[in-house]
Design a protein around this motif. Structure first.
Motif, PDB file in Angstrom:
ATOM      1  N   ASP A 107      60.459  34.798  14.074  1.00 55.83           N
ATOM      2  CA  ASP A 107      60.192  34.550  12.508  1.00 55.83           C
ATOM      3  C   ASP A 107      58.853  35.203  12.113  1.00 55.83           C
ATOM      4  OD1 ASP A 107      62.405  33.083  12.291  1.00 55.83           O
ATOM      5  OD2 ASP A 107      61.270  31.142  12.802  1.00 55.83           O
ATOM      6  N   TYR A 108      57.774  35.090  13.251  1.00 60.02           N
ATOM      7  CA  TYR A 108      56.462  35.905  12.915  1.00 60.02           C
ATOM      8  C   TYR A 108      56.671  37.401  12.953  1.00 60.02           C
ATOM      9  CZ  TYR A 108      54.230  31.399  13.902  1.00 60.02           C
ATOM     10  OH  TYR A 108      53.982  30.128  13.700  1.00 60.02           O
ATOM     11  N   ARG A 110      58.983  39.067  11.867  1.00 56.76           N
ATOM     12  CA  ARG A 110      59.409  39.759  10.680  1.00 56.76           C
ATOM     13  C   ARG A 110      58.270  39.942   9.581  1.00 56.76           C
ATOM     14  NH1 ARG A 110      64.387  37.201  12.291  1.00 56.76           N
ATOM     15  NH2 ARG A 110      63.634  35.079  11.668  1.00 56.76           N
ATOM     16  N   GLU A 111      57.099  39.265   9.996  1.00 61.63           N
ATOM     17  CA  GLU A 111      56.125  39.173   9.004  1.00 61.63           C
ATOM     18  C   GLU A 111      54.709  39.746   9.606  1.00 61.63           C
ATOM     19  OE1 GLU A 111      55.938  35.078   8.628  1.00 61.63           O
ATOM     20  OE2 GLU A 111      57.500  34.901   7.353  1.00 61.63           O
ATOM     21  N   ASN A 113      53.191  42.678   9.476  1.00 59.21           N
ATOM     22  CA  ASN A 113      52.338  43.479   8.655  1.00 59.21           C
ATOM     23  C   ASN A 113      51.348  42.666   7.833  1.00 59.21           C
ATOM     24  OD1 ASN A 113      52.943  45.989   9.532  1.00 59.21           O
ATOM     25  ND2 ASN A 113      54.801  46.261   7.859  1.00 59.21           N
ATOM     26  N   TYR A 114      52.147  41.582   7.139  1.00 57.29           N
ATOM     27  CA  TYR A 114      51.575  40.529   6.419  1.00 57.29           C
ATOM     28  C   TYR A 114      50.460  39.718   7.455  1.00 57.29           C
ATOM     29  CZ  TYR A 114      50.684  35.998   3.683  1.00 57.29           C
ATOM     30  OH  TYR A 114      50.268  34.986   3.173  1.00 57.29           O
ATOM     31  N   LEU A 115      50.852  39.151   8.545  1.00 57.89           N
ATOM     32  CA  LEU A 115      49.954  38.671   9.390  1.00 57.89           C
ATOM     33  C   LEU A 115      48.621  39.468   9.678  1.00 57.89           C
ATOM     34  CD1 LEU A 115      52.409  36.892  11.813  1.00 57.89           C
ATOM     35  CD2 LEU A 115      50.995  35.608  10.117  1.00 57.89           C
TER      36      LEU A 115
END
Length: 457
Positions: A107-108, A110-111, A113-115
């Motif tokens: 789940d992380y 996939r995110e 770049n955002y994190l």
């Protein structure tokens, strides 16, 4: 080139944390560790010249006491993704230092770049995903023992073994290169536990483990030139439903490969069946010989044991080698008994902890080095007896603009290839290195941090 040691703080002293302590302290950095287990703190501080603190790495007070104000690089590699992210956020807010977090949850992932952007992280490492990615590369070239990519995915280092009757046997590198017009750039050879950096007069013999560098496209043709059979993988049997297994199955299915995955835990099987389309999920014991036979281990193209137990993975590999001709990739988490493992001839072996540590060590060296030329990627080769390092030449230096034949290269250093404006080239003696080039070197020397380190001082 001498460079000021980094002050490195590592939170979490599991397998990856211990590997980082070993590597970063050997390279002369000032290392501080933080862990909730006092026993591991005592063990490591007694073994290495480091400082240890017992406590929660996300605690402001603990980080202050451990010296976060003087830290250049902060690394969080605990077993908890959330704790790693929180530790890095706290460290970044206190000190503003470079922060690296290990994050494994899909789940992380996939995110990322955002994190990275929102939390101000320098790097996020996902060892399970990187393990799956490397396994997928190896399966794409079944004759290879190991495949690593560099030059932003444009080139690969491929490792294979010279079997009896191979076309290389009894030939020198110069003979083979002359015949095939330098189609293959050999870079290193392991023979009788010794590593030889490739030179024109080196003569191959049976049993040699050889690495070559080549553009990613066309490697199947090169393997055929080297006398290695190439049979595209059409199906794969995976044992174990770990995150690495999920990532690998997902990659293989997207590549049109039929995947069967065996997992003991029925709840995990339900999760995987929802996450993976077009993948057969079997709830059962992957070490059951009858079940393996039912699922086609005797005829499958590839087999990947990815359980969480090294001994199971090794036994499954040995069983598969006895009953099938499958291409096998074995995941091993621990690094103890390496000589015993090597003697078993397991073929392609993946060590996730080293995949993670190499990316972090490459960043640490680049940060410690001058800004003139930085390390882009770093790979340990042949059980850490050699290194392949990719440098980015950002400004003029001692190595630019001079024909390679005139450069006083250090002993056991090979300039393997150059990526210039997206074009991969294998340089000869008359060629030069220029600003903007990405340069891959292979060496049995250790600790290079800057491209100028390859020169005799």
């Amino acid at each position: 080139m001498d460079a000021k040691p980094l002050n490195v703080m590592i939170v979490g002293c599991g397998k990856v944390g211990i590997t980082l302590v070993d590597e970063l302290s050997k390279e002369g950095n000032e290392v501080t560790i933080v862990d909730k287990n006092p026993d591991i703190i005592n063990e490591l501080t007694n073994t290495y010249d480091i400082i240890g603190y017992h406590g929660n790495g996300a605690s402001y007070g603990v980080l202050q006491e451990a010296g976060i104000e003087d830290t250049d690089l902060f690394i969080a590699v605990t077993e908890s993704d959330e704790l790693n992210l929180l530790c890095c956020t706290v460290a970044s807010n206190i000190r503003g230092c470079s922060t690296i977090a290990r994050v494994r949850d899909p789940d992380y992932s996939r995110e990322l770049n955002y994190l990275r952007e929102k939390l101000g992280l320098t790097m996020i490492i996902n060892p399970e995903y990187e393990t799956a990615r490397m396994t997928n590369h190896i399966l794409s070239l079944p004759s290879a023992l190991e495949v690593n990519t560099f030059a932003h995915g444009q080139a690969e280092i491929v490792k294979f073994k010279v079997e009896p009757g191979n076309v290389l046997e009894g030939k020198s590198i110069s003979e083979f290169s002359a015949k095939y017009k330098n189609a293959v750039q050999f870079c290193a050879i392991e023979r009788d536990d010794e590593i030889h950096i490739a030179t024109g007069d080196f003569v191959f013999r049976e049993g040699d483990v050889v690495s070559f560098v080549a553009p990613r496209r066309g490697n199947r043709r090169r393997l055929k030139l080297l006398g290695l059979d190439f049979h595209p993988i059409e199906n794969c049997l995976i044992v174990g439903g770990s995150e690495s297994s999920y990532y690998l199955a997902n990659e293989l299915v997207r590549n049109g490969i039929k995947v069967t995955l065996i997992e003991r835990d029925p709840k995990r099987c339900e999760q995987l069946s929802m996450l993976l389309d077009n993948c057969i999920i079997i709830n059962g014991d992957g070490t059951d010989e009858e079940l393996l036979k039912e699922e086609g281990i005797e005829s499958v193209d590839s087999f990947v044991p990815m359980t969480g137990i090294d001994e199971e993975n090794i036994l499954l590999t040995l069983h598969a080698k006895r009953v099938s001709n499958a291409k096998i990739v074995t995941k091993i988490n621990r690094f103890s008994f390496r000589d015993v493992i090597d003697s078993l001839d397991l073929g392609s072996v993946i060590y996730p902890r080293y995949i993670t540590s190499e990316a972090i060590i490459a960043y640490a060296r680049a940060k410690r080095a001058s800004l003139d030329s930085n390390i882009e990627t770093l790979y340990h080769m042949y059980d850490q007896k050699a290194e392949a390092i990719e440098f980015q030449l950002r400004t003029k230096s001692e190595v630019t603009g001079i024909p390679l034949k005139d450069l006083p290269l250090d002993e056991d250093v090979l300039i393997a290839c150059v990526n210039r404006n997206g074009n991969l080239m294998f340089p000869g003696g008359a060629d030069t290195l220029e600003v903007g080039d990405s340069v891959m070197i292979v060496t049995t020397n250790f600790g290079y941090r800057d491209i100028s380190d390859i020169l005799v001082k």
